[in-house]
Design a protein around this motif. Structure first.
Motif, PDB file in Angstrom:
ATOM      1  N   PHE A 141      93.622  79.948  28.586  1.00 51.63           N
ATOM      2  CA  PHE A 141      94.968  80.227  29.497  1.00 51.63           C
ATOM      3  C   PHE A 141      94.439  80.611  30.929  1.00 51.63           C
ATOM      4  CE2 PHE A 141      98.643  82.187  31.008  1.00 51.63           C
ATOM      5  CZ  PHE A 141      99.764  81.458  30.396  1.00 51.63           C
ATOM      6  N   TYR A 142      93.537  81.535  31.016  1.00 59.23           N
ATOM      7  CA  TYR A 142      93.519  82.377  32.191  1.00 59.23           C
ATOM      8  C   TYR A 142      92.534  81.184  32.990  1.00 59.23           C
ATOM      9  CZ  TYR A 142      95.497  86.596  31.152  1.00 59.23           C
ATOM     10  OH  TYR A 142      96.312  87.587  30.719  1.00 59.23           O
ATOM     11  N   ARG A 143      91.791  80.357  32.101  1.00 59.46           N
ATOM     12  CA  ARG A 143      90.972  79.103  33.052  1.00 59.46           C
ATOM     13  C   ARG A 143      92.008  78.415  33.692  1.00 59.46           C
ATOM     14  NH1 ARG A 143      87.036  79.603  29.148  1.00 59.46           N
ATOM     15  NH2 ARG A 143      87.884  78.082  27.692  1.00 59.46           N
ATOM     16  N   GLN A 144      93.078  78.157  32.737  1.00 60.90           N
ATOM     17  CA  GLN A 144      94.129  77.314  33.558  1.00 60.90           C
ATOM     18  C   GLN A 144      94.727  77.824  34.532  1.00 60.90           C
ATOM     19  OE1 GLN A 144      95.279  74.589  31.161  1.00 60.90           O
ATOM     20  NE2 GLN A 144      95.829  73.645  32.822  1.00 60.90           N
ATOM     21  N   ILE A 145      95.023  78.936  34.601  1.00 66.38           N
ATOM     22  CA  ILE A 145      95.531  79.741  35.675  1.00 66.38           C
ATOM     23  C   ILE A 145      94.557  79.613  37.014  1.00 66.38           C
ATOM     24  CG2 ILE A 145      96.137  81.951  36.807  1.00 66.38           C
ATOM     25  CD1 ILE A 145      98.158  81.207  34.627  1.00 66.38           C
ATOM     26  N   GLU A 146      93.178  79.885  36.814  1.00 67.61           N
ATOM     27  CA  GLU A 146      92.225  79.785  37.960  1.00 67.61           C
ATOM     28  C   GLU A 146      92.509  78.506  38.537  1.00 67.61           C
ATOM     29  OE1 GLU A 146      89.639  82.013  38.719  1.00 67.61           O
ATOM     30  OE2 GLU A 146      88.929  80.656  40.327  1.00 67.61           O
ATOM     31  N   GLN A 147      92.373  77.217  37.679  1.00 70.24           N
ATOM     32  CA  GLN A 147      92.534  76.003  38.058  1.00 70.24           C
ATOM     33  C   GLN A 147      93.912  75.833  39.084  1.00 70.24           C
ATOM     34  OE1 GLN A 147      92.425  73.624  34.853  1.00 70.24           O
ATOM     35  NE2 GLN A 147      91.623  71.818  35.983  1.00 70.24           N
ATOM     36  N   LEU A 148      94.863  76.412  38.348  1.00 70.13           N
ATOM     37  CA  LEU A 148      96.130  76.238  39.189  1.00 70.13           C
ATOM     38  C   LEU A 148      96.006  76.855  40.677  1.00 70.13           C
ATOM     39  CD1 LEU A 148      98.835  76.952  36.751  1.00 70.13           C
ATOM     40  CD2 LEU A 148      98.511  74.902  37.855  1.00 70.13           C
ATOM     41  N   ARG A 149      95.389  77.933  40.802  1.00 70.65           N
ATOM     42  CA  ARG A 149      95.404  78.580  42.087  1.00 70.65           C
ATOM     43  C   ARG A 149      94.656  77.674  42.919  1.00 70.65           C
ATOM     44  NH1 ARG A 149      91.776  82.880  43.980  1.00 70.65           N
ATOM     45  NH2 ARG A 149      90.503  82.520  42.205  1.00 70.65           N
ATOM     46  N   GLN A 150      93.507  77.214  42.615  1.00 71.14           N
ATOM     47  CA  GLN A 150      92.733  76.081  43.325  1.00 71.14           C
ATOM     48  C   GLN A 150      93.720  74.836  43.808  1.00 71.14           C
ATOM     49  OE1 GLN A 150      88.975  75.451  41.774  1.00 71.14           O
ATOM     50  NE2 GLN A 150      88.473  77.653  41.710  1.00 71.14           N
ATOM     51  N   THR A 151      94.438  74.479  43.011  1.00 72.79           N
ATOM     52  CA  THR A 151      95.210  73.081  43.094  1.00 72.79           C
ATOM     53  C   THR A 151      96.453  73.535  44.031  1.00 72.79           C
ATOM     54  OG1 THR A 151      95.980  72.993  40.909  1.00 72.79           O
ATOM     55  CG2 THR A 151      94.328  71.760  41.372  1.00 72.79           C
ATOM     56  N   LEU A 152      96.984  74.497  43.651  1.00 70.46           N
ATOM     57  CA  LEU A 152      98.444  74.701  44.306  1.00 70.46           C
ATOM     58  C   LEU A 152      98.155  75.823  45.429  1.00 70.46           C
ATOM     59  CD1 LEU A 152     100.804  75.322  41.240  1.00 70.46           C
ATOM     60  CD2 LEU A 152     100.198  73.311  42.328  1.00 70.46           C
ATOM     61  N   GLY A 153      97.259  76.514  45.575  1.00 68.93           N
ATOM     62  CA  GLY A 153      97.045  77.492  46.391  1.00 68.93           C
ATOM     63  C   GLY A 153      97.810  78.748  46.605  1.00 68.93           C
TER      64      GLY A 153
END
Lengths: 239, 268
Positions: A141-153
């Motif tokens: 789940f937290y890996r998903q969050i990390e990924q979101l930060r990068q795609t959505l800023g």
């Protein structure tokens, strides 16, 4: 009870609040989203700041039949395509037609995450979002969050108990116990005496173990390109 | 067309469906929010409203509306203050009923048919009653229709509501007002003791097959209307009291839908 809390979050940053039970973590989040008014002090939100909120474990009464698609359309209606893309971003593809009550814990939290993403948030707030998930589940789940930060800023503010998992995924950690005990980068906080006094040294082992297993380099090289993303999300809390 | 209203059976049928239209969707919220006892307490308090309006020679509808509004707001403001809710509601529901019954007995010179208020008197519905019932029902439906999304969000989670800029307290108030309105219009049709049944049973029966909140509410309306018309027809055939027969009919529909669901689940 919270006093002398002052914190600031900028776009593209992941900030985690840790603290023992009753330390005021949820109170702080609730005052940031506006569910609770601080008796003194102010919460300053940038004009037009869009907040996406992922609540601590949500209980949906089994007497209320509701599909994932319908749940995402509350209170504002969203198209099926939009809902599907949000579900995809949250790693919950193809759940649209399922009943909310038939979802597993991990699926449920991802649907909540997808719901928060629908508003195209500048600031994403997660309150103990992985409570009830097993360790691989919450790490994913937290890996998903990390990924979101990068795609959505967007900026991300989380609260968690699972120090070892969360710390690996945060840029900055705030240790809260009625007031801010200490804050800084995960390593700094983990070795701070105030933090050790609160959590003991027992968690150190877990932290080391986790680091060892996954050896996250945080993808900082890429992440920081996004930190000055076109959308300047900012929120500030003082009390 | 208007001449049709001369028939007491047509008036009764219209009154019954009117109540079903308003009570069924509201009943869904009562179920989702676990407020079954809340509806009961409000309905039971309305007998006090009957007594007061007779004493002050005010229209029954107005007296019942005021008392049930007071009762409903009293309960919703007491909720969330650390009282044990089921006990509190049990106390308030039955004491309100008891106070109402005692108050009625003080009314010298007014001969009232208590049974008509406890169990309803749908066959005696006048044109004026019909106007009030449909007026109230339309008001409830309009309120629910336009607030549907916010009501549903607040029902799912207060925190989600806050995050979306919805005030759950205001939604609770809207439901409270609807509940008082339904009690006030339904008292003539099923009486104070059975109003909760018209709220809960159609909605509970609709739950078994519904996939979304909207289909549940719509199905509940259909089941409620069916029960009203079927019950009226049966009571006419069997010469039984109409209000209770309507509730019996609804209960049978509920049982059938539950059994049907069990059979289908077993097959798959």
């Amino acid at each position: 009870m919270l006093s002398s809390v002052s914190l600031k979050i900028s776009a593209g940053e992941i900030v985690t609040i840790v603290g023992p039970n009753g330390s005021g973590k949820s109170t702080l989040l609730r005052s940031i989203i506006g569910a609770q008014k601080p008796s003194t002090g102010v919460v300053k939100r940038q004009d037009g700041l869009r907040i996406g909120y992922v609540p601590q474990k949500l209980h949906i009464d089994p007497t209320l039949p509701i599909t994932v698609q319908r749940f995402l359309s509350l209170p504002q209606k969203v198209s099926v395509a939009r809902a599907q893309s949000a579900l995809k971003q949250a790693g919950a593809d193809n759940l649209g037609k399922r009943q909310m009550s038939a979802l597993s814990g991990g699926q449920f939290q991802r649907v909540l995450l997808a719901r928060a993403l629908l508003s195209d948030p500048h600031l994403l707030i997660l309150d103990e979002a992985t409570q009830g998930l097993d360790q691989p589940g919450s790490a994913a789940f937290y890996r998903q969050i990390e990924q979101l930060r990068q795609t959505l800023g967007c900026a991300i503010l989380m609260v968690s108990h699972e120090l070892h998992v969360v710390m690996a995924a945060s840029d900055r950690v705030i240790c809260l116990n009625g007031h801010i005990c200490c804050e800084g980068e995960p390593e700094q906080v983990a070795s701070a005496p105030e933090y050790r006094a609160l959590f003991g040294s027992g968690t150190q082992g877990a932290l080391a173990l986790y680091r060892h297993e996954h050896n996250h380099s945080h993808d900082h090289d890429c992440g920081h390109d996004h930190s000055h993303a076109p959308r300047e999300g900012q929120a500030e809390v003082r009390s | 067309m208007i001449a049709l209203l001369d028939s007491f059976l047509v008036r009764a049928a219209l009154a019954g469906t009117g109540v079903a239209f308003a009570a069924a969707p509201l009943g869904c919220f009562v179920i989702w929010r676990r407020m079954a006892y809340f509806g009961d307490a409000t309905a039971h308090a309305s007998i006090l409203g009957v007594a007061l309006s007779l004493a002050f020679q005010a229209p029954i509808f107005a007296g019942v509306l005021v008392v049930s509004l007071l009762m409903a707001t009293a309960i919703s403001s007491l909720s969330g203050r650390g009282f044990a809710m089921d006990t509190l509601l049990g106390v308030m529901a039955h004491s309100a009923l008891a106070f109402g019954l005692v108050a009625v007995s003080f009314l010298d010179g007014v001969r009232i048919d208590l049974m008509a208020y406890l169990f309803g008197d749908i066959l005696a519905v006048s044109r004026m009653d019909l106007l009030i019932i449909w007026g109230g029902a339309c008001l409830v439906i309009v309120l629910l229709w336009f607030r549907w999304s916010s009501l549903l969000t607040a029902t799912l989670s207060e925190d989600l509501a806050h995050a979306a800029g919805i005030n759950p307290k205001r939604e609770q108030l809207a439901l409270t007002i609807c509940l008082a309105l339904v009690v006030a219009v339904a008292i003539k049709v099923v009486g104070v003791l059975l109003i909760s049944a018209m709220l809960l049973i159609p909605a509970a029966a609709a739950r078994t097959f519904a996939k979304t909140p909207e289909t549940m509410a719509a199905t509940a309306v259909v089941i409620g209307a069916l029960a009203a018309l079927g019950g009226l027809h049966l009571s006419f055939q069997l010469d039984t009291p109409t209000g209770p027969t309507i509730v019996c009919f609804a209960a049978v529909l509920f049982a059938l839908s539950s059994i049907g669901k069990t059979l289908i689940d077993r097959k798959s």
